[in-house]
Design a protein around this motif. Structure first.
Motif, PDB file in Angstrom:
ATOM      1  N   ALA A  33      -6.838   5.169  15.557  1.00  0.00           N
ATOM      2  CA  ALA A  33      -7.090   5.859  14.210  1.00  0.00           C
ATOM      3  C   ALA A  33      -5.982   6.157  13.399  1.00  0.00           C
ATOM      4  CB  ALA A  33      -7.543   7.500  14.793  1.00  0.00           C
ATOM      5  N   VAL A  34      -6.316   5.717  12.134  1.00  0.00           N
ATOM      6  CA  VAL A  34      -5.536   5.725  10.926  1.00  0.00           C
ATOM      7  C   VAL A  34      -5.844   6.876   9.927  1.00  0.00           C
ATOM      8  CG1 VAL A  34      -4.533   4.704   9.001  1.00  0.00           C
ATOM      9  CG2 VAL A  34      -4.959   3.326  10.830  1.00  0.00           C
ATOM     10  N   ASN A  35      -4.971   7.918   9.605  1.00  0.00           N
ATOM     11  CA  ASN A  35      -5.227   9.224   9.104  1.00  0.00           C
ATOM     12  C   ASN A  35      -4.560   8.856   7.778  1.00  0.00           C
ATOM     13  OD1 ASN A  35      -5.798  11.645   7.948  1.00  0.00           O
ATOM     14  ND2 ASN A  35      -4.319  12.693   9.248  1.00  0.00           N
ATOM     15  N   LEU A  36      -5.594   8.913   6.602  1.00  0.00           N
ATOM     16  CA  LEU A  36      -5.017   8.638   5.432  1.00  0.00           C
ATOM     17  C   LEU A  36      -5.080   9.970   4.493  1.00  0.00           C
ATOM     18  CD1 LEU A  36      -7.159   5.335   4.400  1.00  0.00           C
ATOM     19  CD2 LEU A  36      -4.682   5.506   5.251  1.00  0.00           C
ATOM     20  N   LEU A  37      -3.766  10.441   4.020  1.00  0.00           N
ATOM     21  CA  LEU A  37      -3.615  11.572   3.126  1.00  0.00           C
ATOM     22  C   LEU A  37      -3.241  11.100   1.667  1.00  0.00           C
ATOM     23  CD1 LEU A  37      -2.841  12.204   6.094  1.00  0.00           C
ATOM     24  CD2 LEU A  37      -2.058  14.229   5.290  1.00  0.00           C
ATOM     25  N   SER A  38      -3.529  11.986   0.836  1.00  0.00           N
ATOM     26  CA  SER A  38      -3.383  11.767  -0.807  1.00  0.00           C
ATOM     27  C   SER A  38      -3.818  13.050  -1.532  1.00  0.00           C
ATOM     28  CB  SER A  38      -3.635  10.436  -1.163  1.00  0.00           C
ATOM     29  OG  SER A  38      -4.886  10.439  -1.598  1.00  0.00           O
ATOM     30  N   SER A  39      -3.198  12.959  -2.666  1.00  0.00           N
ATOM     31  CA  SER A  39      -3.782  13.872  -3.580  1.00  0.00           C
ATOM     32  C   SER A  39      -5.181  13.316  -4.259  1.00  0.00           C
ATOM     33  CB  SER A  39      -2.863  14.028  -4.833  1.00  0.00           C
ATOM     34  OG  SER A  39      -1.698  14.630  -4.476  1.00  0.00           O
ATOM     35  N   PRO A  40      -5.820  14.193  -4.739  1.00  0.00           N
ATOM     36  CA  PRO A  40      -7.211  13.563  -5.139  1.00  0.00           C
ATOM     37  C   PRO A  40      -6.768  12.540  -6.439  1.00  0.00           C
ATOM     38  CG  PRO A  40      -7.221  16.064  -5.138  1.00  0.00           C
ATOM     39  CD  PRO A  40      -5.926  15.678  -4.881  1.00  0.00           C
ATOM     40  N   THR A 135      -3.001   7.462  15.395  1.00  0.00           N
ATOM     41  CA  THR A 135      -1.695   6.792  16.105  1.00  0.00           C
ATOM     42  C   THR A 135      -0.867   6.283  14.712  1.00  0.00           C
ATOM     43  OG1 THR A 135      -3.019   5.809  17.769  1.00  0.00           O
ATOM     44  CG2 THR A 135      -0.796   4.995  17.247  1.00  0.00           C
ATOM     45  N   LEU A 136      -1.743   6.237  13.386  1.00  0.00           N
ATOM     46  CA  LEU A 136      -0.979   5.903  12.393  1.00  0.00           C
ATOM     47  C   LEU A 136      -1.216   6.889  11.019  1.00  0.00           C
ATOM     48  CD1 LEU A 136       1.356   3.592  11.321  1.00  0.00           C
ATOM     49  CD2 LEU A 136      -0.801   2.310  10.343  1.00  0.00           C
ATOM     50  N   ARG A 137      -0.257   7.578  10.657  1.00  0.00           N
ATOM     51  CA  ARG A 137      -0.408   8.494   9.637  1.00  0.00           C
ATOM     52  C   ARG A 137       0.240   7.907   8.019  1.00  0.00           C
ATOM     53  NH1 ARG A 137       0.348  15.045   8.932  1.00  0.00           N
ATOM     54  NH2 ARG A 137      -1.010  14.959  10.672  1.00  0.00           N
ATOM     55  N   VAL A 138      -0.620   7.603   7.301  1.00  0.00           N
ATOM     56  CA  VAL A 138      -0.425   7.124   5.933  1.00  0.00           C
ATOM     57  C   VAL A 138      -0.344   8.078   5.000  1.00  0.00           C
ATOM     58  CG1 VAL A 138      -0.657   4.973   4.545  1.00  0.00           C
ATOM     59  CG2 VAL A 138      -1.083   5.010   7.153  1.00  0.00           C
ATOM     60  N   VAL A 139       0.456   8.131   3.893  1.00  0.00           N
ATOM     61  CA  VAL A 139       0.589   9.090   2.815  1.00  0.00           C
ATOM     62  C   VAL A 139       0.525   8.225   1.452  1.00  0.00           C
ATOM     63  CG1 VAL A 139       1.666  10.867   1.548  1.00  0.00           C
ATOM     64  CG2 VAL A 139       1.479  11.137   3.954  1.00  0.00           C
ATOM     65  N   LEU A 140      -0.534   8.398   0.589  1.00  0.00           N
ATOM     66  CA  LEU A 140      -0.375   7.556  -0.553  1.00  0.00           C
ATOM     67  C   LEU A 140      -0.317   8.325  -1.711  1.00  0.00           C
ATOM     68  CD1 LEU A 140      -2.936   6.769   1.405  1.00  0.00           C
ATOM     69  CD2 LEU A 140      -3.555   4.930  -0.122  1.00  0.00           C
ATOM     70  N   ALA A 141       0.591   7.774  -2.796  1.00  0.00           N
ATOM     71  CA  ALA A 141       1.109   8.536  -4.277  1.00  0.00           C
ATOM     72  C   ALA A 141       0.707   7.305  -5.049  1.00  0.00           C
ATOM     73  CB  ALA A 141       2.277   9.042  -3.906  1.00  0.00           C
ATOM     74  N   SER A 142      -0.042   7.911  -6.092  1.00  0.00           N
ATOM     75  CA  SER A 142       0.056   6.802  -7.441  1.00  0.00           C
ATOM     76  C   SER A 142       1.171   6.958  -8.085  1.00  0.00           C
ATOM     77  CB  SER A 142      -1.380   7.218  -7.938  1.00  0.00           C
ATOM     78  OG  SER A 142      -1.263   8.237  -8.684  1.00  0.00           O
ATOM     79  N   VAL A 143       1.258   5.943  -9.124  1.00  0.00           N
ATOM     80  CA  VAL A 143       2.589   5.803  -9.838  1.00  0.00           C
ATOM     81  C   VAL A 143       2.484   6.940 -10.952  1.00  0.00           C
ATOM     82  CG1 VAL A 143       3.091   3.437  -9.391  1.00  0.00           C
ATOM     83  CG2 VAL A 143       1.512   3.887 -11.201  1.00  0.00           C
ATOM     84  N   THR A 144       1.189   7.352 -11.309  1.00  0.00           N
ATOM     85  CA  THR A 144       0.866   8.146 -12.281  1.00  0.00           C
ATOM     86  C   THR A 144       1.313   9.717 -12.020  1.00  0.00           C
ATOM     87  OG1 THR A 144      -1.520   8.420 -11.543  1.00  0.00           O
ATOM     88  CG2 THR A 144      -0.797   6.928 -13.316  1.00  0.00           C
ATOM     89  N   GLU A 145       1.553   9.935 -10.579  1.00  0.00           N
ATOM     90  CA  GLU A 145       1.741  11.292 -10.092  1.00  0.00           C
ATOM     91  C   GLU A 145       3.017  11.745 -10.195  1.00  0.00           C
ATOM     92  OE1 GLU A 145      -0.544  12.161  -6.108  1.00  0.00           O
ATOM     93  OE2 GLU A 145      -0.872  10.164  -6.330  1.00  0.00           O
TER      94      GLU A 145
END
Length: 267
Positions: A33-40, A135-145
């Motif tokens: 399982a890969v958990n994807l977290l980020s801002s809206p 098993t894998l936690r991934v955090v995303l952030a855009s260049v606009t943030e």
């Protein structure tokens, strides 16, 4: 005799127990399982759609569960990839929890699924506190943030196994300072891999899939230095563990009609 009970710790301990069960159940069936977290608005759904499409073209057995407060827009977008997709409507709850996830997977997750991508609610505060059995936690952030995002949300970035920068094609227009962003990530999570991606141009598409496949093959994900999430507070100034009981408007399992026990919650 009066006894002080830390409700937040009790709730998180219960969640951690559910997460351990779910992780073990998924491992038994050969699923990561890969958990994807980020801002809206980070571009998480667009990138995931591209990754799922690539996986399907490679003949890989993948599935995605996406959570949102309302609408099934994300599920419809992800379904265009051809992968099995399920939408979870949290009806206001700001995060997924392990027991909730297990209930939604039971009776739905395809038996041959090897990679399960979980698109968490768009929020970098509450979801950071909850292990989903991933098993894998991934955090995303855009260049606009902004470059200081990792410092503003140290728990989210500090617990990540992988960090993805999205909308890289807009970096110049947004005057994104990549060096500053990387330095801030390193401050809260030394050694974590940071990759640039753009769902629009295709830059970095496949990197997430490749990292997930590596973990599926036995590779150890990056181990963050941070071992426990920081408390999060609501407007009343109190720490909240979100322990909601049946009938209070916050129990959002949305059962799919299957009467058997949830994945990872079997006695």
């Amino acid at each position: 005799m009066c006894r002080t009970v830390d409700l937040r710790q009790a709730v998180l301990a219960r969640n951690d127990d559910s997460a351990r069960r779910l992780r073990a159940a998924l491992a038994e069936r050969g699923t990561v399982a890969v958990n994807l977290l980020s801002s809206p608005g980070s571009g998480k759904t667009a990138l995931l759609e591209a990754e799922l499409g690539l996986a399907r073209r490679r003949g890989l057995a993948v599935a995605a569960l996406t959570a949102d407060l309302a609408t099934e827009n994300d599920a419809r977008r992800l379904a265009r990839s051809g992968a099995p997709v399920k939408q979870v409507l949290t009806d206001g709850l700001c995060h997924l929890e392990a027991r909730m996830l297990a209930g939604h997977l039971d009776g739905w997750l395809p038996e041959d699924c090897r990679l399960l991508f979980v698109e968490n609610v768009g929020n970098l505060v509450c979801p950071a506190s909850y292990d989903l059995g991933e098993t894998l936690r991934v955090v995303l952030a855009s260049v606009t943030e902004g470059e200081d995002k990792p410092l503003k949300y140290p728990a989210a970035f500090g617990l990540a196994n992988l960090v993805l920068v999205t909308k890289a094609d807009l970096a110049a227009a947004a005057e994104f300072d990549e060096a500053a962003f990387l330095a801030n990530v390193r401050r809260v999570n030394p050694g974590v891999e940071v990759l640039n991606t753009s769902a629009r141009t295709g830059e970095g598409v496949g990197a997430l899939l490749d990292r997930a496949l590596a973990v599926l093959g036995g590779a150890e994900p990056h181990r963050p230095v941070m071992s426990a999430p920081a408390p999060h507070r609501h407007d009343d100034g109190q720490e909240h563990g979100h322990e909601h009981g049946p009938g209070d408007g916050h129990e959002h399992a949305h059962t799919d009609g299957h009467g058997h026990a949830a994945v990872g919650e079997r006695a």
